[in-house]
Design a protein around this motif. Sequence first.
Motif, PDB file in Angstrom:
ATOM      1  N   PRO A  34       0.847  -1.190   0.000  1.00  0.00           N
ATOM      2  CA  PRO A  34       0.000   0.000   0.000  1.00  0.00           C
ATOM      3  C   PRO A  34       0.891   1.252   0.000  1.00  0.00           C
ATOM      4  CG  PRO A  34      -0.451  -1.414   1.917  1.00  0.00           C
ATOM      5  CD  PRO A  34       0.801  -1.912   1.279  1.00  0.00           C
ATOM      6  N   LEU A  66       7.588  -6.187  18.330  1.00  0.00           N
ATOM      7  CA  LEU A  66       7.445  -7.202  17.291  1.00  0.00           C
ATOM      8  C   LEU A  66       6.014  -7.352  16.828  1.00  0.00           C
ATOM      9  CD1 LEU A  66       9.810 -10.121  18.332  1.00  0.00           C
ATOM     10  CD2 LEU A  66      10.106  -8.359  16.585  1.00  0.00           C
ATOM     11  N   HIS A  67       5.096  -7.396  17.789  1.00  0.00           N
ATOM     12  CA  HIS A  67       3.689  -7.569  17.442  1.00  0.00           C
ATOM     13  C   HIS A  67       2.968  -6.275  17.776  1.00  0.00           C
ATOM     14  CE1 HIS A  67       4.336 -11.782  16.652  1.00  0.00           C
ATOM     15  NE2 HIS A  67       5.027 -11.842  17.772  1.00  0.00           N
ATOM     16  N   LYS A  68       2.862  -5.427  16.768  1.00  0.00           N
ATOM     17  CA  LYS A  68       2.347  -4.076  16.981  1.00  0.00           C
ATOM     18  C   LYS A  68       0.943  -4.062  17.555  1.00  0.00           C
ATOM     19  CE  LYS A  68       3.291  -3.283  12.553  1.00  0.00           C
ATOM     20  NZ  LYS A  68       4.109  -4.491  12.294  1.00  0.00           N
ATOM     21  N   VAL A 112      -6.173  -0.926   2.966  1.00  0.00           N
ATOM     22  CA  VAL A 112      -6.476  -1.941   1.954  1.00  0.00           C
ATOM     23  C   VAL A 112      -7.829  -2.554   2.271  1.00  0.00           C
ATOM     24  CG1 VAL A 112      -5.761  -4.228   1.129  1.00  0.00           C
ATOM     25  CG2 VAL A 112      -4.050  -2.458   1.551  1.00  0.00           C
ATOM     26  N   GLU A 119      -6.306 -13.203   4.563  1.00  0.00           N
ATOM     27  CA  GLU A 119      -5.000 -12.827   5.091  1.00  0.00           C
ATOM     28  C   GLU A 119      -4.097 -14.053   5.115  1.00  0.00           C
ATOM     29  OE1 GLU A 119      -4.772 -10.343   8.540  1.00  0.00           O
ATOM     30  OE2 GLU A 119      -6.336  -8.980   7.835  1.00  0.00           O
ATOM     31  N   ASN A 211       3.185 -10.701   6.900  1.00  0.00           N
ATOM     32  CA  ASN A 211       1.988 -11.212   7.585  1.00  0.00           C
ATOM     33  C   ASN A 211       1.138 -10.037   8.061  1.00  0.00           C
ATOM     34  OD1 ASN A 211       0.068 -12.671   8.912  1.00  0.00           O
ATOM     35  ND2 ASN A 211       1.385 -13.253  10.636  1.00  0.00           N
ATOM     36  N   PRO A 212       0.080  -9.709   7.353  1.00  0.00           N
ATOM     37  CA  PRO A 212      -0.488 -10.473   6.246  1.00  0.00           C
ATOM     38  C   PRO A 212      -0.075  -9.993   4.856  1.00  0.00           C
ATOM     39  CG  PRO A 212      -2.091  -8.847   6.965  1.00  0.00           C
ATOM     40  CD  PRO A 212      -0.861  -8.659   7.822  1.00  0.00           C
ATOM     41  N   ASP A 224       2.232  -5.820   5.858  1.00  0.00           N
ATOM     42  CA  ASP A 224       3.127  -5.802   7.014  1.00  0.00           C
ATOM     43  C   ASP A 224       4.402  -6.557   6.652  1.00  0.00           C
ATOM     44  OD1 ASP A 224       4.044  -5.321   9.604  1.00  0.00           O
ATOM     45  OD2 ASP A 224       3.026  -7.057  10.468  1.00  0.00           O
TER      46      ASP A 224
HETATM   47  P1  ADP Z   1       1.203  -6.599  13.604  1.00  0.00           P
HETATM   48  O1  ADP Z   1       1.269  -7.896  12.889  1.00  0.00           O
HETATM   49  O2  ADP Z   1       2.560  -6.136  14.042  1.00  0.00           O
HETATM   50  O3  ADP Z   1       0.242  -6.597  14.734  1.00  0.00           O
HETATM   51  P2  ADP Z   1       0.051  -5.513  11.117  1.00  0.00           P
HETATM   52  O4  ADP Z   1       0.661  -4.428  10.318  1.00  0.00           O
HETATM   53  O5  ADP Z   1       0.089  -6.884  10.547  1.00  0.00           O
HETATM   54  O6  ADP Z   1       0.691  -5.453  12.592  1.00  0.00           O
HETATM   55  O7  ADP Z   1      -1.462  -5.101  11.384  1.00  0.00           O
HETATM   56  C1  ADP Z   1      -2.343  -5.930  12.103  1.00  0.00           C
HETATM   57  C2  ADP Z   1      -3.631  -6.176  11.317  1.00  0.00           C
HETATM   58  O8  ADP Z   1      -4.224  -4.921  10.939  1.00  0.00           O
HETATM   59  C3  ADP Z   1      -3.421  -6.910   9.986  1.00  0.00           C
HETATM   60  O9  ADP Z   1      -3.413  -8.297  10.163  1.00  0.00           O
HETATM   61  C4  ADP Z   1      -4.598  -6.427   9.158  1.00  0.00           C
HETATM   62  O10 ADP Z   1      -5.768  -7.156   9.485  1.00  0.00           O
HETATM   63  C5  ADP Z   1      -4.791  -5.002   9.646  1.00  0.00           C
HETATM   64  N1  ADP Z   1      -4.094  -4.072   8.731  1.00  0.00           N
HETATM   65  C6  ADP Z   1      -2.808  -3.682   8.818  1.00  0.00           C
HETATM   66  N2  ADP Z   1      -2.480  -2.834   7.812  1.00  0.00           N
HETATM   67  C7  ADP Z   1      -3.588  -2.680   7.063  1.00  0.00           C
HETATM   68  C8  ADP Z   1      -3.897  -1.929   5.882  1.00  0.00           C
HETATM   69  N3  ADP Z   1      -2.996  -1.146   5.277  1.00  0.00           N
HETATM   70  N4  ADP Z   1      -5.165  -2.002   5.401  1.00  0.00           N
HETATM   71  C9  ADP Z   1      -6.083  -2.779   6.004  1.00  0.00           C
HETATM   72  N5  ADP Z   1      -5.868  -3.509   7.110  1.00  0.00           N
HETATM   73  C10 ADP Z   1      -4.630  -3.472   7.651  1.00  0.00           C
END
Ligand code: ADP
Length: 230
Positions: A34, A66-68, A112, A119, A211-212, A224
Amino acid sequence: EAAQAVLDRARERGTTRLGVEAMSLLDAYGIPTPAGEVVDSPVDALEVAEDVGEPVVMKIVSPDILHKSDIGGVKVGVDHADVYDAFEDLVARARNYQPDATILGVQVQEMVETESGVETIVGTNRDPQFGPLILFGLGGIFVEVMEDTAVRIAPLAEADAREMTEEIQAAPLLSGARGRDPVDRDAVAETLCRLSQLVTDFPEILELDVNPLVVRPDGAVAVDLRLTIE
Ligand code: ADP
Ligand code: MG
Protein backbone atom coordinates in the motif's frame (compact mmCIF):
# COMPACT_ATOMS: atom_id res chain seq x y z
CA GLU A 1 20.33 -0.67 -5.70
CA ALA A 2 17.32 0.38 -3.59
CA ALA A 3 17.07 -2.89 -1.66
CA GLN A 4 20.74 -2.83 -0.71
CA ALA A 5 20.35 0.72 0.60
CA VAL A 6 17.56 -0.34 2.96
CA LEU A 7 19.74 -3.09 4.46
CA ASP A 8 22.79 -0.83 4.69
CA ARG A 9 20.80 1.87 6.50
CA ALA A 10 19.65 -0.67 9.09
CA ARG A 11 23.18 -1.87 9.63
CA GLU A 12 24.38 1.71 10.13
CA ARG A 13 21.75 2.06 12.85
CA GLY A 14 23.21 -1.05 14.41
CA THR A 15 19.98 -3.03 14.22
CA THR A 16 19.35 -6.51 12.87
CA ARG A 17 15.57 -6.32 13.13
CA LEU A 18 13.57 -4.45 10.54
CA GLY A 19 9.87 -3.80 10.12
CA VAL A 20 7.54 -1.75 7.96
CA GLU A 21 10.21 0.92 7.54
CA ALA A 22 11.77 -1.56 5.10
CA MET A 23 8.69 -1.97 2.87
CA SER A 24 10.64 -0.54 -0.07
CA LEU A 25 12.52 -3.87 -0.14
CA LEU A 26 9.29 -5.42 -1.34
CA ASP A 27 8.61 -2.58 -3.79
CA ALA A 28 12.07 -3.13 -5.25
CA TYR A 29 11.11 -6.74 -6.05
CA GLY A 30 7.74 -5.85 -7.54
CA ILE A 31 5.66 -7.09 -4.60
CA PRO A 32 2.68 -4.73 -4.28
CA THR A 33 2.48 -2.70 -1.05
CA PRO A 34 0.00 0.00 0.00
CA ALA A 35 1.08 3.61 -0.47
CA GLY A 36 2.54 5.06 2.70
CA GLU A 37 5.46 6.48 4.59
CA VAL A 38 7.09 6.50 8.01
CA VAL A 39 6.95 9.96 9.58
CA ASP A 40 8.13 11.45 12.84
CA SER A 41 5.62 14.22 13.49
CA PRO A 42 1.83 14.62 13.50
CA VAL A 43 2.10 17.36 10.86
CA ASP A 44 3.96 15.04 8.48
CA ALA A 45 1.51 12.25 9.30
CA LEU A 46 -1.39 14.39 8.12
CA GLU A 47 0.47 15.38 4.98
CA VAL A 48 1.00 11.72 4.05
CA ALA A 49 -2.60 10.88 4.97
CA GLU A 50 -3.84 13.57 2.59
CA ASP A 51 -1.81 11.92 -0.16
CA VAL A 52 -2.86 8.31 0.42
CA GLY A 53 -6.60 8.80 1.03
CA GLU A 54 -9.16 8.54 3.81
CA PRO A 55 -9.34 6.71 6.08
CA VAL A 56 -5.74 5.56 6.62
CA VAL A 57 -3.99 2.95 8.74
CA MET A 58 -1.39 4.10 11.27
CA LYS A 59 1.24 1.87 12.93
CA ILE A 60 4.00 2.34 15.44
CA VAL A 61 7.43 1.63 13.95
CA SER A 62 9.94 0.27 16.44
CA PRO A 63 12.51 -2.54 16.33
CA ASP A 64 11.56 -3.22 19.96
CA ILE A 65 7.90 -3.95 19.17
CA LEU A 66 7.44 -7.20 17.29
CA HIS A 67 3.69 -7.57 17.44
CA LYS A 68 2.35 -4.08 16.98
CA SER A 69 -1.32 -4.85 17.50
CA ASP A 70 -0.59 -6.55 20.85
CA ILE A 71 0.14 -3.13 22.33
CA GLY A 72 -2.56 -1.25 20.39
CA GLY A 73 0.08 -0.13 17.93
CA VAL A 74 -2.06 -0.47 14.79
CA LYS A 75 -5.02 1.81 14.10
CA VAL A 76 -7.21 0.91 11.16
CA GLY A 77 -9.69 3.36 9.63
CA VAL A 78 -8.28 6.64 10.91
CA ASP A 79 -9.99 9.76 9.50
CA HIS A 80 -7.86 12.77 8.68
CA ALA A 81 -9.38 14.69 11.60
CA ASP A 82 -8.05 12.04 13.97
CA VAL A 83 -4.51 11.70 12.59
CA TYR A 84 -2.85 14.02 15.16
CA ASP A 85 -4.45 12.23 18.13
CA ALA A 86 -3.68 8.82 16.65
CA PHE A 87 -0.02 9.77 16.24
CA GLU A 88 0.32 10.90 19.85
CA ASP A 89 -1.55 7.87 21.14
CA LEU A 90 0.62 5.39 19.21
CA VAL A 91 3.81 6.94 20.58
CA ALA A 92 2.36 7.00 24.11
CA ARG A 93 1.45 3.33 23.88
CA ALA A 94 4.94 2.41 22.76
CA ARG A 95 6.52 4.44 25.58
CA ASN A 96 4.14 2.90 28.04
CA TYR A 97 5.03 -0.60 26.84
CA GLN A 98 8.76 0.01 26.98
CA PRO A 99 10.01 3.42 28.17
CA ASP A 100 13.38 3.06 26.43
CA ALA A 101 12.03 1.61 23.19
CA THR A 102 13.61 2.94 20.02
CA ILE A 103 10.81 4.59 18.08
CA LEU A 104 11.55 5.15 14.41
CA GLY A 105 8.25 6.89 13.83
CA VAL A 106 4.71 6.15 12.76
CA GLN A 107 3.78 4.60 9.47
CA VAL A 108 0.81 6.18 7.69
CA GLN A 109 -0.49 3.65 5.20
CA GLU A 110 -3.19 3.42 2.60
CA MET A 111 -6.06 1.29 3.88
CA VAL A 112 -6.48 -1.94 1.95
CA GLU A 113 -9.93 -3.41 1.45
CA THR A 114 -9.72 -6.74 3.31
CA GLU A 115 -13.40 -7.80 3.26
CA SER A 116 -13.12 -9.65 -0.05
CA GLY A 117 -9.65 -10.97 0.79
CA VAL A 118 -7.88 -13.67 2.76
CA GLU A 119 -5.00 -12.83 5.09
CA THR A 120 -2.08 -15.10 4.32
CA ILE A 121 1.56 -15.25 5.35
CA VAL A 122 4.52 -15.57 3.03
CA GLY A 123 7.92 -15.92 4.55
CA THR A 124 11.43 -17.20 4.41
CA ASN A 125 13.79 -18.89 6.76
CA ARG A 126 17.31 -20.22 6.45
CA ASP A 127 17.99 -23.87 7.00
CA PRO A 128 21.64 -24.68 7.85
CA GLN A 129 21.54 -27.61 5.46
CA PHE A 130 19.15 -26.59 2.67
CA GLY A 131 19.60 -22.82 2.64
CA PRO A 132 16.68 -20.45 2.14
CA LEU A 133 13.21 -21.92 2.61
CA ILE A 134 10.02 -20.31 1.35
CA LEU A 135 6.83 -20.63 3.42
CA PHE A 136 3.16 -20.05 2.71
CA GLY A 137 0.15 -20.35 4.96
CA LEU A 138 -2.88 -18.58 6.34
CA GLY A 139 -1.99 -15.32 8.02
CA GLY A 140 -2.95 -13.76 11.28
CA ILE A 141 -2.66 -15.26 14.70
CA PHE A 142 -3.69 -18.76 13.60
CA VAL A 143 -0.57 -19.38 11.60
CA GLU A 144 1.43 -20.45 14.64
CA VAL A 145 -1.39 -22.49 16.14
CA MET A 146 -2.41 -24.44 13.06
CA GLU A 147 0.96 -25.44 11.64
CA ASP A 148 -0.71 -25.48 8.24
CA THR A 149 2.19 -24.30 6.13
CA ALA A 150 3.63 -25.23 2.75
CA VAL A 151 7.43 -25.13 2.52
CA ARG A 152 9.88 -25.28 -0.41
CA ILE A 153 13.58 -24.77 -0.85
CA ALA A 154 14.55 -21.65 -2.83
CA PRO A 155 14.93 -20.92 -5.70
CA LEU A 156 11.30 -21.45 -6.46
CA ALA A 157 9.79 -22.17 -9.87
CA GLU A 158 6.34 -20.76 -10.69
CA ALA A 159 4.83 -24.29 -10.69
CA ASP A 160 6.23 -25.02 -7.19
CA ALA A 161 4.79 -21.76 -5.93
CA ARG A 162 1.41 -22.52 -7.43
CA GLU A 163 1.46 -25.97 -5.77
CA MET A 164 2.13 -24.39 -2.40
CA THR A 165 -1.17 -22.50 -2.64
CA GLU A 166 -2.97 -25.78 -3.31
CA GLU A 167 -1.46 -28.03 -0.66
CA ILE A 168 -2.27 -26.22 2.58
CA GLN A 169 -5.28 -27.61 4.42
CA ALA A 170 -6.90 -24.21 4.29
CA ALA A 171 -6.71 -24.17 0.46
CA PRO A 172 -10.53 -24.21 0.07
CA LEU A 173 -10.60 -20.75 1.67
CA LEU A 174 -8.67 -19.49 -1.33
CA SER A 175 -11.10 -21.11 -3.76
CA GLY A 176 -14.06 -19.13 -2.53
CA ALA A 177 -15.65 -20.98 0.37
CA ARG A 178 -19.14 -19.87 1.49
CA GLY A 179 -20.10 -18.14 -1.69
CA ARG A 180 -17.12 -15.80 -1.71
CA ASP A 181 -15.18 -15.09 -4.88
CA PRO A 182 -12.02 -17.16 -5.32
CA VAL A 183 -8.90 -15.17 -4.59
CA ASP A 184 -5.96 -14.62 -6.90
CA ARG A 185 -3.67 -17.66 -6.47
CA ASP A 186 -1.46 -16.54 -9.34
CA ALA A 187 -0.70 -13.35 -7.43
CA VAL A 188 0.35 -15.47 -4.43
CA ALA A 189 2.56 -17.66 -6.61
CA GLU A 190 4.18 -14.61 -8.15
CA THR A 191 4.79 -13.09 -4.72
CA LEU A 192 6.42 -16.32 -3.52
CA CYS A 193 8.74 -16.36 -6.55
CA ARG A 194 9.70 -12.72 -6.07
CA LEU A 195 10.42 -13.38 -2.41
CA SER A 196 12.55 -16.35 -3.39
CA GLN A 197 14.54 -14.04 -5.67
CA LEU A 198 14.95 -11.47 -2.88
CA VAL A 199 16.41 -13.92 -0.36
CA THR A 200 18.59 -15.54 -3.00
CA ASP A 201 20.03 -12.11 -3.86
CA PHE A 202 20.57 -11.15 -0.20
CA PRO A 203 22.10 -13.96 1.88
CA GLU A 204 22.22 -11.56 4.84
CA ILE A 205 18.43 -11.84 5.18
CA LEU A 206 18.08 -14.59 7.78
CA GLU A 207 14.35 -14.52 8.23
CA LEU A 208 11.50 -12.57 6.65
CA ASP A 209 7.72 -12.56 7.14
CA VAL A 210 4.99 -10.77 5.28
CA ASN A 211 1.99 -11.21 7.59
CA PRO A 212 -0.49 -10.47 6.25
CA LEU A 213 -0.27 -10.68 2.51
CA VAL A 214 -3.88 -9.77 1.75
CA VAL A 215 -5.00 -11.86 -1.23
CA ARG A 216 -8.09 -10.65 -3.02
CA PRO A 217 -9.89 -11.75 -6.19
CA ASP A 218 -7.82 -9.18 -8.10
CA GLY A 219 -4.31 -9.42 -6.67
CA ALA A 220 -2.27 -9.57 -3.49
CA VAL A 221 -0.91 -6.76 -1.30
CA ALA A 222 1.76 -6.96 1.43
CA VAL A 223 0.60 -4.80 4.35
CA ASP A 224 3.13 -5.80 7.01
CA LEU A 225 6.77 -6.84 7.00
CA ARG A 226 9.27 -8.11 9.53
CA LEU A 227 12.79 -9.36 8.88
CA THR A 228 16.05 -10.22 10.59
CA ILE A 229 19.40 -9.59 8.98
CA GLU A 230 22.82 -10.91 9.87
P1 ADP B 1 1.20 -6.60 13.60
O1 ADP B 1 1.27 -7.90 12.89
O2 ADP B 1 2.56 -6.14 14.04
O3 ADP B 1 0.24 -6.60 14.73
P2 ADP B 1 0.05 -5.51 11.12
O4 ADP B 1 0.66 -4.43 10.32
O5 ADP B 1 0.09 -6.88 10.55
O6 ADP B 1 0.69 -5.45 12.59
O7 ADP B 1 -1.46 -5.10 11.38
C1 ADP B 1 -2.34 -5.93 12.10
C2 ADP B 1 -3.63 -6.18 11.32
O8 ADP B 1 -4.22 -4.92 10.94
C3 ADP B 1 -3.42 -6.91 9.99
O9 ADP B 1 -3.41 -8.30 10.16
C4 ADP B 1 -4.60 -6.43 9.16
O10 ADP B 1 -5.77 -7.16 9.48
C5 ADP B 1 -4.79 -5.00 9.65
N1 ADP B 1 -4.09 -4.07 8.73
C6 ADP B 1 -2.81 -3.68 8.82
N2 ADP B 1 -2.48 -2.83 7.81
C7 ADP B 1 -3.59 -2.68 7.06
C8 ADP B 1 -3.90 -1.93 5.88
N3 ADP B 1 -3.00 -1.15 5.28
N4 ADP B 1 -5.16 -2.00 5.40
C9 ADP B 1 -6.08 -2.78 6.00
N5 ADP B 1 -5.87 -3.51 7.11
C10 ADP B 1 -4.63 -3.47 7.65
MG1 MG C 1 1.41 -8.44 10.96
